[in-house]
Enzyme design. Structure first.
Site, PDB file in Angstrom:
ATOM      1  N   ASN A   6      42.163 -26.116 -22.066  1.00  0.00           N
ATOM      2  CA  ASN A   6      41.051 -25.203 -21.783  1.00  0.00           C
ATOM      3  C   ASN A   6      41.497 -24.305 -20.633  1.00  0.00           C
ATOM      4  O   ASN A   6      41.528 -24.743 -19.488  1.00  0.00           O
ATOM      5  CB  ASN A   6      39.803 -26.012 -21.407  1.00  0.00           C
ATOM      6  CG  ASN A   6      38.659 -25.128 -20.957  1.00  0.00           C
ATOM      7  OD1 ASN A   6      38.719 -23.906 -21.081  1.00  0.00           O
ATOM      8  ND2 ASN A   6      37.611 -25.741 -20.428  1.00  0.00           N
ATOM      9  N   LYS A   8      40.035 -21.792 -19.406  1.00  0.00           N
ATOM     10  CA  LYS A   8      38.922 -21.231 -18.633  1.00  0.00           C
ATOM     11  C   LYS A   8      39.155 -19.712 -18.449  1.00  0.00           C
ATOM     12  O   LYS A   8      39.711 -19.078 -19.337  1.00  0.00           O
ATOM     13  CB  LYS A   8      38.740 -21.990 -17.316  1.00  0.00           C
ATOM     14  CG  LYS A   8      38.645 -23.504 -17.579  1.00  0.00           C
ATOM     15  CD  LYS A   8      38.236 -24.317 -16.393  1.00  0.00           C
ATOM     16  CE  LYS A   8      38.207 -25.789 -16.789  1.00  0.00           C
ATOM     17  NZ  LYS A   8      37.758 -26.660 -15.698  1.00  0.00           N
ATOM     18  N   HIS A  93      30.452 -27.405 -22.190  1.00  0.00           N
ATOM     19  CA  HIS A  93      31.274 -27.708 -21.014  1.00  0.00           C
ATOM     20  C   HIS A  93      30.382 -27.727 -19.760  1.00  0.00           C
ATOM     21  O   HIS A  93      29.436 -26.938 -19.660  1.00  0.00           O
ATOM     22  CB  HIS A  93      32.371 -26.647 -20.868  1.00  0.00           C
ATOM     23  CG  HIS A  93      33.409 -27.049 -19.874  1.00  0.00           C
ATOM     24  ND1 HIS A  93      33.214 -26.920 -18.513  1.00  0.00           N
ATOM     25  CD2 HIS A  93      34.628 -27.619 -20.033  1.00  0.00           C
ATOM     26  CE1 HIS A  93      34.293 -27.380 -17.883  1.00  0.00           C
ATOM     27  NE2 HIS A  93      35.163 -27.809 -18.777  1.00  0.00           N
ATOM     28  N   GLU A  95      30.793 -26.558 -16.908  1.00  0.00           N
ATOM     29  CA  GLU A  95      30.692 -25.265 -16.220  1.00  0.00           C
ATOM     30  C   GLU A  95      29.679 -24.359 -16.912  1.00  0.00           C
ATOM     31  O   GLU A  95      28.974 -23.586 -16.258  1.00  0.00           O
ATOM     32  CB  GLU A  95      32.084 -24.613 -16.134  1.00  0.00           C
ATOM     33  CG  GLU A  95      32.958 -25.347 -15.128  1.00  0.00           C
ATOM     34  CD  GLU A  95      34.448 -25.315 -15.410  1.00  0.00           C
ATOM     35  OE1 GLU A  95      34.897 -24.516 -16.251  1.00  0.00           O
ATOM     36  OE2 GLU A  95      35.164 -26.121 -14.791  1.00  0.00           O
ATOM     37  N   GLU A 165      33.938 -35.633 -19.884  1.00  0.00           N
ATOM     38  CA  GLU A 165      34.454 -34.981 -18.685  1.00  0.00           C
ATOM     39  C   GLU A 165      33.505 -35.249 -17.524  1.00  0.00           C
ATOM     40  O   GLU A 165      32.512 -34.514 -17.341  1.00  0.00           O
ATOM     41  CB  GLU A 165      34.556 -33.468 -18.916  1.00  0.00           C
ATOM     42  CG  GLU A 165      35.517 -33.079 -20.021  1.00  0.00           C
ATOM     43  CD  GLU A 165      36.058 -31.667 -19.816  1.00  0.00           C
ATOM     44  OE1 GLU A 165      37.288 -31.536 -19.811  1.00  0.00           O
ATOM     45  OE2 GLU A 165      35.277 -30.720 -19.631  1.00  0.00           O
ATOM     46  N   GLY A 171      38.550 -30.327 -11.925  1.00  0.00           N
ATOM     47  CA  GLY A 171      39.105 -29.406 -10.939  1.00  0.00           C
ATOM     48  C   GLY A 171      39.142 -29.959  -9.525  1.00  0.00           C
ATOM     49  O   GLY A 171      39.348 -29.221  -8.572  1.00  0.00           O
ATOM     50  N   SER A 211      40.898 -33.403 -14.311  1.00  0.00           N
ATOM     51  CA  SER A 211      42.104 -33.627 -13.517  1.00  0.00           C
ATOM     52  C   SER A 211      43.187 -34.417 -14.264  1.00  0.00           C
ATOM     53  O   SER A 211      43.893 -35.228 -13.660  1.00  0.00           O
ATOM     54  CB  SER A 211      41.752 -34.299 -12.185  1.00  0.00           C
ATOM     55  OG  SER A 211      40.918 -33.440 -11.409  1.00  0.00           O
TER      56      SER A 211
HETATM   57  P1  13P Z   1      40.792 -29.765 -14.861  1.00  0.00           P
HETATM   58  O1  13P Z   1      41.848 -30.419 -15.759  1.00  0.00           O
HETATM   59  O2  13P Z   1      41.287 -28.541 -14.193  1.00  0.00           O
HETATM   60  O3  13P Z   1      40.167 -30.769 -13.958  1.00  0.00           O
HETATM   61  O4  13P Z   1      39.630 -29.252 -15.855  1.00  0.00           O
HETATM   62  C1  13P Z   1      39.119 -30.137 -16.778  1.00  0.00           C
HETATM   63  C2  13P Z   1      38.248 -29.386 -17.710  1.00  0.00           C
HETATM   64  O5  13P Z   1      37.189 -28.916 -17.336  1.00  0.00           O
HETATM   65  C3  13P Z   1      38.720 -29.186 -19.092  1.00  0.00           C
HETATM   66  O6  13P Z   1      37.707 -28.690 -19.899  1.00  0.00           O
END
Ligand code: 13P
Length: 254
Positions: A6, A8, A93, A95, A165, A171, A211
């Protein structure tokens, strides 16, 4: 095993195209043993689709609207994604839930639209740190699955992917331990069994995300209920993404 990157809101079109090219070069042969999916920003999809055609790596989007078309400025539909070369779409997600007010109800509409258009949704669920500390993890993720997948008919278990997640692990560099993640995945499988039956629950792929790095990916994906990874930051580096795929497949080196 299904491992998705992903991206982003990272990379411009030129950077994105070179990342796709490098990922193909490094992981194409591994894609025979694991389903690999790249989810770049919308603007990159058609270019990435051309690059990926002829490879075994699939393309996914990060979001969509649930309506088939209409006056929704700035949005894209399932059919737009499908005809741009996507096979997958990430939905729900954290976010999107946090910054764009997506709810279990809106996620459910998108899941049903994606499935009926022929896209495989990667449905994300996860608890906040506050939920976890209050002992509410299973309750929260269970409700996200029950509401998010309500009245969805994915056909076979291949038509749906779940991603656990934990919000506190995204992150942050703070990863769930393999035990913590596997326990939640096991719970999600039970919820799925209640909704879709045991055979479906036995086959559905549940990714862990939050992560994921080359150093922790192997131990996570070795767990019985962890069938892959949804990788954020580390998917922006082709060698890290390759290392995560290798770790997931239990292959060393490169
Ligand atoms: P990170 O791997 O940067 O923590 O992000 C995870 C994520 O949100 C994947 O959709």
């Amino acid at each position: 095993m299904i491992i998705a990157g992903n991206w982003k809101m990272h990379t411009d079109l030129v950077e994105g195209a070179s990342l796709v090219a490098e990922v193909i070069e490094r992981t194409e042969s591994l894609a025979l043993d694991a389903d690999l999916v790249l989810c770049p920003p919308f603007t990159h999809l058609t270019v990435a689709a051309t690059q990926l055609s002829g490879s075994s790596i699939s393309l996914g989007a990060q979001h969509m609207h649930d309506a088939p078309e209409g006056a929704y400025t700035g949005e894209v539909s399932a059919r737009m994604l499908l005809t741009s070369g996507c096979g997958y779409v990430i939905l729900g997600h954290s976010e999107r839930r946090t910054y764009f007010n997506e709810s279990n109800t809106s996620v459910n509409g998108k899941v049903r639209s994606a499935i009926s258009a022929g896209l495989t949704p990667i449905v994300c669920v996860g608890e906040t740190l506050e939920d976890r500390e209050a002992g509410r993890t299973e309750e929260v993720v269970g409700e996200q699955v029950r509401a998010g997948l309500s009245d969805a008919d994915p056909g076979t278990a291949d038509g749906l992917v779940l991603a656990y997640e934990p919000v506190w692990a995204i992150g942050t560099g703070r990863v769930a331990t393999p035990d913590q993640a596997d326990q939640v995945h096991g719970h999600l499988r039970k919820v799925i069994a209640d909704m879709f039956g045991d055979a479906f629950a036995g086959r559905i792929r549940i990714q862990y995300g939050g992560s994921v790095k080359p150093e922790n990916a192997g131990a996570l994906m070795a767990r019985p209920h962890i069938d892959g990874a949804l990788v954020g930051g580390a998917s922006l580096d082709a060698s890290s993404f390759e290392a995560i795929v290798r770790a997931g497949l239990g292959i060393n080196g490169g």
